[in-house]
Design a protein around this motif. Structure first.
Motif, PDB file in Angstrom:
ATOM      1  N   LYS A   1       0.804  -1.228   0.000  1.00 32.44           N
ATOM      2  CA  LYS A   1       0.000   0.000   0.000  1.00 32.44           C
ATOM      3  C   LYS A   1       0.830   1.268   0.000  1.00 32.44           C
ATOM      4  O   LYS A   1       0.284   2.371  -0.083  1.00 32.44           O
ATOM      5  CB  LYS A   1      -0.907   0.021   1.240  1.00 32.44           C
TER       6      LYS A   1
ATOM      7  N   SER B   1      -0.795  -5.463  16.454  1.00 35.99           N
ATOM      8  CA  SER B   1      -0.427  -6.872  16.314  1.00 35.99           C
ATOM      9  C   SER B   1      -1.287  -7.560  15.270  1.00 35.99           C
ATOM     10  O   SER B   1      -2.497  -7.348  15.226  1.00 35.99           O
ATOM     11  CB  SER B   1      -0.668  -7.617  17.623  1.00 35.99           C
TER      12      SER B   1
ATOM     13  N   GLY C   1      -3.383 -14.169  13.826  1.00 35.02           N
ATOM     14  CA  GLY C   1      -3.330 -15.266  12.862  1.00 35.02           C
ATOM     15  C   GLY C   1      -2.402 -14.897  11.724  1.00 35.02           C
ATOM     16  O   GLY C   1      -1.200 -14.766  11.908  1.00 35.02           O
ATOM     17  N   ALA C   2      -2.978 -14.675  10.563  1.00 37.75           N
ATOM     18  CA  ALA C   2      -2.176 -14.202   9.457  1.00 37.75           C
ATOM     19  C   ALA C   2      -3.052 -13.369   8.544  1.00 37.75           C
ATOM     20  O   ALA C   2      -4.225 -13.652   8.372  1.00 37.75           O
ATOM     21  CB  ALA C   2      -1.586 -15.374   8.682  1.00 37.75           C
ATOM     22  N   ALA C   3      -2.441 -12.349   8.001  1.00 37.41           N
ATOM     23  CA  ALA C   3      -3.177 -11.489   7.075  1.00 37.41           C
ATOM     24  C   ALA C   3      -2.712 -11.808   5.664  1.00 37.41           C
ATOM     25  O   ALA C   3      -1.548 -12.134   5.436  1.00 37.41           O
ATOM     26  CB  ALA C   3      -2.931 -10.028   7.405  1.00 37.41           C
ATOM     27  N   PHE C   4      -3.639 -11.710   4.746  1.00 37.02           N
ATOM     28  CA  PHE C   4      -3.352 -12.091   3.364  1.00 37.02           C
ATOM     29  C   PHE C   4      -3.346 -10.854   2.475  1.00 37.02           C
ATOM     30  O   PHE C   4      -4.252 -10.023   2.550  1.00 37.02           O
ATOM     31  CB  PHE C   4      -4.416 -13.076   2.884  1.00 37.02           C
TER      32      PHE C   4
ATOM     33  N   TYR D   1       0.923 -21.777   7.111  1.00 36.46           N
ATOM     34  CA  TYR D   1       1.129 -20.635   6.225  1.00 36.46           C
ATOM     35  C   TYR D   1       2.350 -20.796   5.321  1.00 36.46           C
ATOM     36  O   TYR D   1       2.360 -20.314   4.209  1.00 36.46           O
ATOM     37  CB  TYR D   1       1.249 -19.347   7.061  1.00 36.46           C
TER      38      TYR D   1
ATOM     39  N   SER E   1      -5.836  -5.395  13.394  1.00 33.38           N
ATOM     40  CA  SER E   1      -5.201  -6.042  12.246  1.00 33.38           C
ATOM     41  C   SER E   1      -6.209  -6.639  11.263  1.00 33.38           C
ATOM     42  O   SER E   1      -5.926  -6.763  10.090  1.00 33.38           O
ATOM     43  CB  SER E   1      -4.206  -7.095  12.724  1.00 33.38           C
ATOM     44  N   PHE E   2      -7.395  -6.987  11.742  1.00 30.30           N
ATOM     45  CA  PHE E   2      -8.385  -7.544  10.829  1.00 30.30           C
ATOM     46  C   PHE E   2      -8.855  -6.527   9.794  1.00 30.30           C
ATOM     47  O   PHE E   2      -9.359  -6.885   8.754  1.00 30.30           O
ATOM     48  CB  PHE E   2      -9.595  -8.082  11.600  1.00 30.30           C
TER      49      PHE E   2
ATOM     50  N   THR F   1      -6.976  -4.386   8.271  1.00 31.89           N
ATOM     51  CA  THR F   1      -5.951  -4.079   7.275  1.00 31.89           C
ATOM     52  C   THR F   1      -6.146  -4.883   5.992  1.00 31.89           C
ATOM     53  O   THR F   1      -5.950  -4.376   4.904  1.00 31.89           O
ATOM     54  CB  THR F   1      -4.558  -4.403   7.845  1.00 31.89           C
ATOM     55  N   SER F   2      -6.496  -6.147   6.159  1.00 31.29           N
ATOM     56  CA  SER F   2      -6.658  -6.980   4.977  1.00 31.29           C
ATOM     57  C   SER F   2      -7.458  -8.202   5.383  1.00 31.29           C
ATOM     58  O   SER F   2      -7.812  -8.348   6.539  1.00 31.29           O
ATOM     59  CB  SER F   2      -5.308  -7.427   4.447  1.00 31.29           C
ATOM     60  N   GLU F   3      -7.715  -9.054   4.438  1.00 31.04           N
ATOM     61  CA  GLU F   3      -8.412 -10.279   4.814  1.00 31.04           C
ATOM     62  C   GLU F   3      -7.478 -11.147   5.651  1.00 31.04           C
ATOM     63  O   GLU F   3      -6.269 -11.168   5.430  1.00 31.04           O
ATOM     64  CB  GLU F   3      -8.896 -11.020   3.568  1.00 31.04           C
ATOM     65  N   SER F   4      -8.032 -11.834   6.614  1.00 36.05           N
ATOM     66  CA  SER F   4      -7.197 -12.609   7.526  1.00 36.05           C
ATOM     67  C   SER F   4      -7.700 -14.024   7.653  1.00 36.05           C
ATOM     68  O   SER F   4      -8.869 -14.320   7.389  1.00 36.05           O
ATOM     69  CB  SER F   4      -7.213 -11.988   8.924  1.00 36.05           C
ATOM     70  N   PHE F   5      -6.815 -14.857   8.092  1.00 39.53           N
ATOM     71  CA  PHE F   5      -7.163 -16.250   8.340  1.00 39.53           C
ATOM     72  C   PHE F   5      -6.509 -16.625   9.654  1.00 39.53           C
ATOM     73  O   PHE F   5      -5.287 -16.593   9.772  1.00 39.53           O
ATOM     74  CB  PHE F   5      -6.631 -17.109   7.192  1.00 39.53           C
ATOM     75  N   SER F   6      -7.328 -16.920  10.633  1.00 37.65           N
ATOM     76  CA  SER F   6      -6.768 -17.058  11.962  1.00 37.65           C
ATOM     77  C   SER F   6      -7.447 -18.187  12.723  1.00 37.65           C
ATOM     78  O   SER F   6      -8.642 -18.416  12.559  1.00 37.65           O
ATOM     79  CB  SER F   6      -6.983 -15.740  12.717  1.00 37.65           C
ATOM     80  N   PRO F   7      -6.699 -18.878  13.544  1.00 40.40           N
ATOM     81  CA  PRO F   7      -7.326 -19.873  14.405  1.00 40.40           C
ATOM     82  C   PRO F   7      -8.190 -19.182  15.464  1.00 40.40           C
ATOM     83  O   PRO F   7      -7.762 -18.202  16.057  1.00 40.40           O
ATOM     84  CB  PRO F   7      -6.142 -20.591  15.042  1.00 40.40           C
TER      85      PRO F   7
ATOM     86  N   TYR G   1     -11.018 -22.417  12.131  1.00 40.94           N
ATOM     87  CA  TYR G   1     -10.253 -21.430  11.394  1.00 40.94           C
ATOM     88  C   TYR G   1     -11.199 -20.387  10.857  1.00 40.94           C
ATOM     89  O   TYR G   1     -12.221 -20.712  10.263  1.00 40.94           O
ATOM     90  CB  TYR G   1      -9.437 -22.111  10.301  1.00 40.94           C
TER      91      TYR G   1
ATOM     92  N   PHE H   1      -8.455 -21.666   3.188  1.00 41.38           N
ATOM     93  CA  PHE H   1      -8.433 -20.223   2.955  1.00 41.38           C
ATOM     94  C   PHE H   1      -8.932 -19.825   1.569  1.00 41.38           C
ATOM     95  O   PHE H   1      -9.793 -18.965   1.433  1.00 41.38           O
ATOM     96  CB  PHE H   1      -7.021 -19.655   3.173  1.00 41.38           C
ATOM     97  N   TYR H   2      -8.389 -20.456   0.542  1.00 36.62           N
ATOM     98  CA  TYR H   2      -8.755 -20.010  -0.812  1.00 36.62           C
ATOM     99  C   TYR H   2     -10.225 -20.298  -1.114  1.00 36.62           C
ATOM    100  O   TYR H   2     -10.886 -19.532  -1.810  1.00 36.62           O
ATOM    101  CB  TYR H   2      -7.825 -20.640  -1.843  1.00 36.62           C
TER     102      TYR H   2
ATOM    103  N   LYS I   1     -12.061 -17.567   0.646  1.00 34.73           N
ATOM    104  CA  LYS I   1     -11.867 -16.319  -0.094  1.00 34.73           C
ATOM    105  C   LYS I   1     -12.822 -16.276  -1.285  1.00 34.73           C
ATOM    106  O   LYS I   1     -13.457 -15.251  -1.549  1.00 34.73           O
ATOM    107  CB  LYS I   1     -10.412 -16.245  -0.551  1.00 34.73           C
TER     108      LYS I   1
END
Lengths: 199, 613
Positions: free
Chosen positions: A32, A41, A44-47, A79, B378-379, B381-387, B400, B422-423, B426
């Motif tokens: 961006k 923080s 999990g993970a951001a995509f 991941y 953080s959610f 900011t972008s799409e997320s995948f989290s436990p 998940y 995830f995909y 999505k």
């Protein structure tokens, strides 16, 4: 390498590293063009995804920005599985984060895709006066382990795009666009890509 | 303090248990007593409370600093009281309360005064909204930068750790009205609402000593009263939760809050975290929770504004029936393909949700899930995948979660059991998004946000005369949102008809509730919080297992007339002007119920689809 006339490449890329090292900041700077002084923080993970043009080819990075917290460590394989590239990030003002980065490198060497392009990013290079990890130390470690190393600053944008660009260049060209979902082949013959590192 | 922490396990237990609990309780009493004695000269007496209130209103809403100091006794008489209480402890049955009553004025040495001097310019300048991920390990340098201006507006509450520089020696820390602690059974701090966990090790050890002492006696401590303070304990295996509060909330409410706090912990880590303690009883859990301060502080904040936390019901964003149906249909459509739950939410309100066959979602899980997502920047900011673990669904396992924000307030959660979905998710999101855009749902959501929910001023005079929703927004012609043109009931004072100020209606069958929008005179966040607490007490008294449950209750005090009415189908809680007429109030409640029923399909999610529950 001659056959990359007009390739579209999907590459899964994962960022690993200690919490607070600046993984999200690097990605957000790259994707961006922004920087937040107080990046929250990651959970999990951001995509993210971002496309780069490299030598007549386009590389579409599908980026997994993982959370650095300890509780997510056991989930990291989810991941990095099948990733074509990894950026291991540490904070040059924290020796702990450098140690943590070494652990990630070990884990990827054991568990990850053997052809994975690995980059070591010494982030927060703008905080020169608080530096705890010398560039030399990190460079030697990177060379020994077949990574390429750059010092980056998400804040000032120094070396951020360059690093992703460098990764894109180093990606093996064998894997072409037939990967719709960005899952990357794991069972290709090794091509020695790991031996290359920054000169 | 720390020496006391060992008392529970020492060999002297058998011979003289009294002295031990005496010490433990003594320790906490000393803490509490010194709270009131340490800070101010007793010369600063009785300032009119209103003044204090006004001054505090300037303050950020959640800064609950005591205005009135704890009434305390000096140690001599205190010890006697504890010994007296100890006699009770010995004889109590399982799970009974221990009360160490320090009655105000019961001893000549008791004294009380009000805090006048510190109604407060911000107690510490470093109330940082930055919940940084640095947590405990690195980069402390930045911690004091993110200074945030607080003000009294509810909506501007800032999440994150407050006053991380404090510890139990700080005057300001001791004056906080409501503390929450999570600690391990070995006494290691895990979370503290205020102050730095690591600096609170001694205090944690004291709490642990109290709990384990009583446990060693084959009993369980639930509540200790010390003057105005209540210390509520909740033991969940190796994890202890404690609330110390002088907010006068009922025990049941505080306990419910601890349960939710524990649920939030489980949502982040699952119950399998217990295994870490089996391996190593001294396991330090703080690092596992790194970066989640904002999640907990936001949950604790919701204990003072979100009725879902005590009603155990969720609320929906008001929407036209057909709109909600359209959302339900598309969620249903994707729910078949490996998705366990799909929720579309706007802030903490549900737009629609579906679950796979036989899977049902508990309202508490919805609360904890939406709190987790909305409080984690953080959610967005972008799409997320989290436990994510849903404690009421399965506390042992992670699901998940795919999370995506469509706009600032509206987000989609797709939960699955498969870690590599995830995909898939999505793609599902893209399908859902296409439908939502095509059918204008997102803009209707935005409009509903602006329009708000039910307003007491709009209570129809004769709701029975109207059948079904004929108007676009909650049975009202749209221009009525402009309050100037409103026709008011003959009995209005301030507020709605017959002095109605506010109501909460909970539909038992639907597990949902609707609360009216706040309007005059319940304008300030302080008044809203006071009313909220009054509802909480009312709810708790209606559901009192000892004496209740009751069907109706009408109570009048200097602040409100409160009326509650519980039937098989619904529960109604309503607040009126303290001078409201009883008969009229009852009549008004009937009108409210009728009104709610008339607009039911706009304010509630009516689970019609076969997949949902």
């Amino acid at each position: 390498m001659a056959n990359m006339s007009h390739n579209n490449l999907n590459a899964k890329l994962v960022l690993l590293g200690d919490m607070g090292a600046g993984k999200s900041s690097l990605v957000i700077r790259f994707v961006k063009g922004q920087f937040l002084e107080f990046q929250e923080s990651t959970i999990g993970a951001a995509f993210f995804s971002q496309t780069l043009a490299v030598n007549n080819a386009t590389v579409k990075f599908e980026i997994w920005d993982t959370a650095g917290q300890e509780r997510y460590h056991s989930l990291a394989p989810m991941y990095y599985r099948g990733a074509a590239a990894a950026i291991i990030v540490f904070d040059i003002t924290s020796t702990d984060s450098f140690e943590r980065a070494k652990k990630w490198v070990q884990e990827l060497q054991k568990q990850g895709n053997p052809n994975m392009v690995m980059a070591l990013a010494g982030n927060k290079a703008d905080l020169e006066d608080k530096r705890k990890v010398t560039a030399e130390e990190a460079r030697i470690y990177a060379e020994e382990n077949g990574l390429f190393f750059m010092e980056t600053s998400a804040k000032t944008a120094v070396n951020v795009n360059d690093m992703f660009y460098e990764i894109a260049k180093r990606l093996p060209r064998a894997q072409t666009s037939q990967n719709p979902a960005g899952m990357v082949l794991v069972d290709r013959p090794a091509e020695g890509s790991r031996s290359s590192c920054c000169a | 303090m720390t020496t006391d922490s060992n008392s529970s396990s020492s060999e002297s237990d058998d011979q003289n248990p009294n002295s031990n609990i005496d010490q433990s309780l003594d320790a906490i009493e000393n803490q509490l007593a010194s709270i009131s004695m340490s800070s101010h000269p007793p010369t600063a007496t009785s300032l009119d409370e209103d003044v204090v209130d006004e001054e505090n209103e300037e303050e950020e809403e959640e800064e609950e600093v005591e205005e009135e100091k704890l009434v305390s006794s000096v140690n001599g008489s205190l010890n006697e009281e504890i010994v007296a209480a100890q006699a009770k402890v010995d004889s109590i049955e399982h799970e009974q309360h221990i009360e160490t009553n320090c009655k105000p004025g019961s001893s000549s040495s008791s004294f009380a005064w009000r805090d006048t001097t510190e109604a407060e310019p911000p107690l510490s300048p470093s109330s940082s909204g930055y919940a940084g991920e640095r947590g405990s390990t690195s980069g402390g340098d930045d911690d004091d930068i993110g200074e945030v201006e607080h003000d009294g507006v509810l909506g501007q509450w800032v999440s994150g750790k407050r006053h991380p520089d404090e510890d139990d020696a700080s005057v300001s820390w001791r004056k906080r009205k409501k503390h929450f602690f999570i600690l391990s059974h070995s006494g290691k701090p895990i979370y503290s609402r205020y102050g730095d966990e690591h600096k609170l090790a001694g205090f944690s050890a004291t709490l642990q000593a109290i709990i384990s002492f009583v446990e060693n006696g084959g009993d369980r401590v639930k509540l200790v009263r010390a003057g105005k303070h209540q210390v509520v304990f909740l033991v969940k295996g190796p994890i202890y939760l404690v609330c110390i509060s002088c907010t006068e909330e009922p025990y049941e409410s505080l306990k419910g809050q601890l349960e939710l706090l524990y649920g939030q912990l489980i949502l982040i880590l699952t119950k399998s975290v217990n295994r870490c303690f089996e391996k190593n009883p001294k396991f330090d859990m703080t690092s596992l929770l790194g970066g989640t301060d904002a999640v907990f502080s936001s949950l604790i904040h919701s204990f003072s504004w979100n009725p879902a936390t005590f009603l155990h019901a969720y609320s929906c964003l008001p929407l036209a029936y057909t709109t909600r149906q359209a959302v339900g249909a598309i969620l249903q459509d994707v729910a078949g393909s490996g998705i366990l739950f799909a929720l579309l939410m706007c802030k903490h309100k549900v737009i629609s949700l579906v679950g796979a066959q036989k899977a049902s979602l508990h309202p508490d899980d919805i609360l904890l899930l939406s709190n987790f997502i909305t409080s984690s920047e953080s959610f967005r900011t972008s799409e997320s995948f989290s436990p994510i673990c849903l404690p009421r669904y399965n506390p042992m396992a992670f699901l998940y979660g795919y999370v995506h924000y469509f706009d600032v307030d509206t987000y989609l959660i797709l939960l699955t059991t498969s870690s590599d979905a995830f995909y898939n998710l999505k793609d599902s999101r893209i399908r859902i998004e296409t439908v939502l855009l095509k059918s204008n749902v997102l803009s209707e959501v935005q409009r509903s946000m602006l329009d708000g929910g039910m307003r007491i001023e709009d209570l129809p005079v004769d709701p029975t005369s109207r059948a079904g929703p004929m108007y676009p927004h909650l049975g009202l012609p749209r221009p009525a949102t402009d309050s100037s043109g409103r026709i008011r009931d003959a009995h209005v004072g301030i507020g709605g008809p017959a002095g109605l100020w506010h109501f909460i209606y909970r539909s038992i069958y639907h597990d949902q509730f609707v609360a009216s929008e706040f309007s005059a005179p319940i304008n300030s966040s302080r008044q809203q919080k006071r009313l909220y607490r009054a509802y909480q007490r009312l709810y708790s008294s209606m559901h009192d297992k000892g004496m209740g449950p009751y069907k109706t209750q009408f109570r009048r005090d200097e602040n409100y007339v409160l009326l509650s009415w519980v039937t098989q189908d619904f529960e109604l809680y309503a607040a009126f002007d303290p001078l409201a007429d009883k008969a009229l109030a009852i009549k008004t409640c009937n009108r409210v119920c009728q009104w709610v029923k008339n607009v039911e399909n706009e304010i509630f999610l009516l689970g019609a689809s076969p997949f949902s529950w």
